[in-house]
Design a protein around this motif. Structure first.
Motif, PDB file in Angstrom:
ATOM      1  N   GLY A 160      44.642  48.224  37.530  1.00  0.00           N
ATOM      2  CA  GLY A 160      44.557  46.984  38.306  1.00  0.00           C
ATOM      3  C   GLY A 160      43.660  45.951  37.666  1.00  0.00           C
ATOM      4  N   ILE A 161      42.535  46.381  37.103  1.00  0.00           N
ATOM      5  CA  ILE A 161      41.620  45.441  36.447  1.00  0.00           C
ATOM      6  C   ILE A 161      42.266  44.870  35.187  1.00  0.00           C
ATOM      7  N   VAL A 162      42.897  45.731  34.391  1.00  0.00           N
ATOM      8  CA  VAL A 162      43.616  45.251  33.205  1.00  0.00           C
ATOM      9  C   VAL A 162      44.732  44.306  33.631  1.00  0.00           C
TER      10      VAL A 162
ATOM     11  N   LEU B  23      39.435  44.636  43.769  1.00  0.00           N
ATOM     12  CA  LEU B  23      40.655  43.927  43.374  1.00  0.00           C
ATOM     13  C   LEU B  23      41.523  44.816  42.487  1.00  0.00           C
ATOM     14  N   GLY B  24      40.901  45.537  41.567  1.00  0.00           N
ATOM     15  CA  GLY B  24      41.641  46.445  40.696  1.00  0.00           C
ATOM     16  C   GLY B  24      42.296  47.569  41.463  1.00  0.00           C
ATOM     17  N   LEU B  25      41.598  48.126  42.436  1.00  0.00           N
ATOM     18  CA  LEU B  25      42.168  49.198  43.250  1.00  0.00           C
ATOM     19  C   LEU B  25      43.365  48.699  44.051  1.00  0.00           C
ATOM     20  N   ILE B  26      43.232  47.542  44.665  1.00  0.00           N
ATOM     21  CA  ILE B  26      44.327  46.978  45.454  1.00  0.00           C
ATOM     22  C   ILE B  26      45.524  46.650  44.568  1.00  0.00           C
ATOM     23  N   ALA B  27      45.279  45.938  43.474  1.00  0.00           N
ATOM     24  CA  ALA B  27      46.374  45.528  42.593  1.00  0.00           C
ATOM     25  C   ALA B  27      47.027  46.732  41.932  1.00  0.00           C
ATOM     26  N   GLY B  28      46.251  47.689  41.482  1.00  0.00           N
ATOM     27  CA  GLY B  28      46.811  48.876  40.845  1.00  0.00           C
ATOM     28  C   GLY B  28      47.632  49.720  41.806  1.00  0.00           C
ATOM     29  N   ALA B  29      47.143  49.877  43.028  1.00  0.00           N
ATOM     30  CA  ALA B  29      47.877  50.662  44.021  1.00  0.00           C
ATOM     31  C   ALA B  29      49.200  50.000  44.388  1.00  0.00           C
ATOM     32  N   ILE B  30      49.187  48.686  44.561  1.00  0.00           N
ATOM     33  CA  ILE B  30      50.426  47.974  44.890  1.00  0.00           C
ATOM     34  C   ILE B  30      51.398  48.041  43.724  1.00  0.00           C
ATOM     35  N   ALA B  31      50.899  47.866  42.500  1.00  0.00           N
ATOM     36  CA  ALA B  31      51.777  47.917  41.321  1.00  0.00           C
ATOM     37  C   ALA B  31      52.385  49.302  41.151  1.00  0.00           C
TER      38      ALA B  31
ATOM     39  N   ALA C 147      44.844  42.450  36.277  1.00  0.00           N
ATOM     40  CA  ALA C 147      44.275  41.177  36.722  1.00  0.00           C
ATOM     41  C   ALA C 147      43.998  40.263  35.538  1.00  0.00           C
ATOM     42  N   PHE C 148      43.464  40.825  34.470  1.00  0.00           N
ATOM     43  CA  PHE C 148      43.208  40.009  33.291  1.00  0.00           C
ATOM     44  C   PHE C 148      44.498  39.590  32.592  1.00  0.00           C
ATOM     45  N   VAL C 149      45.484  40.485  32.537  1.00  0.00           N
ATOM     46  CA  VAL C 149      46.773  40.125  31.947  1.00  0.00           C
ATOM     47  C   VAL C 149      47.434  39.016  32.770  1.00  0.00           C
ATOM     48  N   GLY C 150      47.484  39.196  34.088  1.00  0.00           N
ATOM     49  CA  GLY C 150      48.085  38.188  34.955  1.00  0.00           C
ATOM     50  C   GLY C 150      47.341  36.866  34.924  1.00  0.00           C
ATOM     51  N   GLY C 151      46.026  36.920  34.947  1.00  0.00           N
ATOM     52  CA  GLY C 151      45.236  35.687  34.885  1.00  0.00           C
ATOM     53  C   GLY C 151      45.415  34.954  33.572  1.00  0.00           C
ATOM     54  N   SER C 152      45.452  35.705  32.480  1.00  0.00           N
ATOM     55  CA  SER C 152      45.636  35.082  31.167  1.00  0.00           C
ATOM     56  C   SER C 152      47.022  34.459  31.035  1.00  0.00           C
ATOM     57  N   LEU C 153      48.043  35.171  31.548  1.00  0.00           N
ATOM     58  CA  LEU C 153      49.392  34.591  31.523  1.00  0.00           C
ATOM     59  C   LEU C 153      49.487  33.359  32.415  1.00  0.00           C
ATOM     60  N   GLY C 154      48.794  33.384  33.550  1.00  0.00           N
ATOM     61  CA  GLY C 154      48.785  32.211  34.424  1.00  0.00           C
ATOM     62  C   GLY C 154      48.158  31.002  33.755  1.00  0.00           C
TER      63      GLY C 154
ATOM     64  N   ILE D  41      45.408  38.203  44.147  1.00  0.00           N
ATOM     65  CA  ILE D  41      45.915  39.573  44.220  1.00  0.00           C
ATOM     66  C   ILE D  41      47.359  39.615  43.742  1.00  0.00           C
ATOM     67  N   ALA D  42      48.155  38.609  44.101  1.00  0.00           N
ATOM     68  CA  ALA D  42      49.551  38.571  43.657  1.00  0.00           C
ATOM     69  C   ALA D  42      49.636  38.486  42.136  1.00  0.00           C
ATOM     70  N   VAL D  43      48.809  37.646  41.527  1.00  0.00           N
ATOM     71  CA  VAL D  43      48.783  37.536  40.066  1.00  0.00           C
ATOM     72  C   VAL D  43      48.310  38.845  39.446  1.00  0.00           C
ATOM     73  N   ALA D  44      47.315  39.482  40.049  1.00  0.00           N
ATOM     74  CA  ALA D  44      46.817  40.754  39.534  1.00  0.00           C
ATOM     75  C   ALA D  44      47.869  41.845  39.642  1.00  0.00           C
ATOM     76  N   VAL D  45      48.637  41.849  40.722  1.00  0.00           N
ATOM     77  CA  VAL D  45      49.705  42.846  40.883  1.00  0.00           C
ATOM     78  C   VAL D  45      50.788  42.626  39.833  1.00  0.00           C
ATOM     79  N   LEU D  46      51.189  41.378  39.612  1.00  0.00           N
ATOM     80  CA  LEU D  46      52.187  41.105  38.579  1.00  0.00           C
ATOM     81  C   LEU D  46      51.678  41.529  37.202  1.00  0.00           C
ATOM     82  N   GLY D  47      50.423  41.252  36.927  1.00  0.00           N
ATOM     83  CA  GLY D  47      49.843  41.691  35.659  1.00  0.00           C
ATOM     84  C   GLY D  47      49.765  43.198  35.559  1.00  0.00           C
TER      85      GLY D  47
END
Length: 90
Positions: free
Chosen positions: A36-38, A9-17, A40-47, A67-73
């Motif tokens: 991406g992992i950071v 998830l971190g690899l996918i979210a980080g690469a897209i971001a 994901a936690f930022v996006g999840g916490s904001l959500g 993944i969308a929330v993780a990318v935004l984070g």
């Protein structure tokens, strides 16, 4: 197995971001995964904060909305990292 899912998830979210955010970020594959992992936690916490009004450390599930929330984070994390390191976004 959960750790492996977070790495993927971190690899996918980080690469897209990194692809969406303007400018060169560098960092390589490890930096992308950590970002991406950071993110994901930022996006999840904001959500959680926007839905419940309480601040809690949370992470989204491994799904398309997750993944969308993780990318935004991760985009927020890239922005903050660029502010900390004083690098230009252009």
């Amino acid at each position: 197995m959960n750790i492996l899912a977070w790495i993927v998830l971190g690899l996918i979210a980080g690469a897209i971001a990194k692809a969406i955010y303007p400018g060169h970020q560098g960092g390589g594959i490890i930096g992308t995964i950590v970002l991406g992992i950071v993110g994901a936690f930022v996006g999840g916490s904001l959500g959680v904060f926007f839905s419940t009004g309480t601040l809690a450390l949370a992470a989204p599930g491994f799904s398309i909305p997750g993944i969308a929330v993780a990318v935004l984070g991760a985009i927020v994390a890239v922005f903050l990292w660029n502010l900390i390191t004083n690098r230009s976004a252009v």
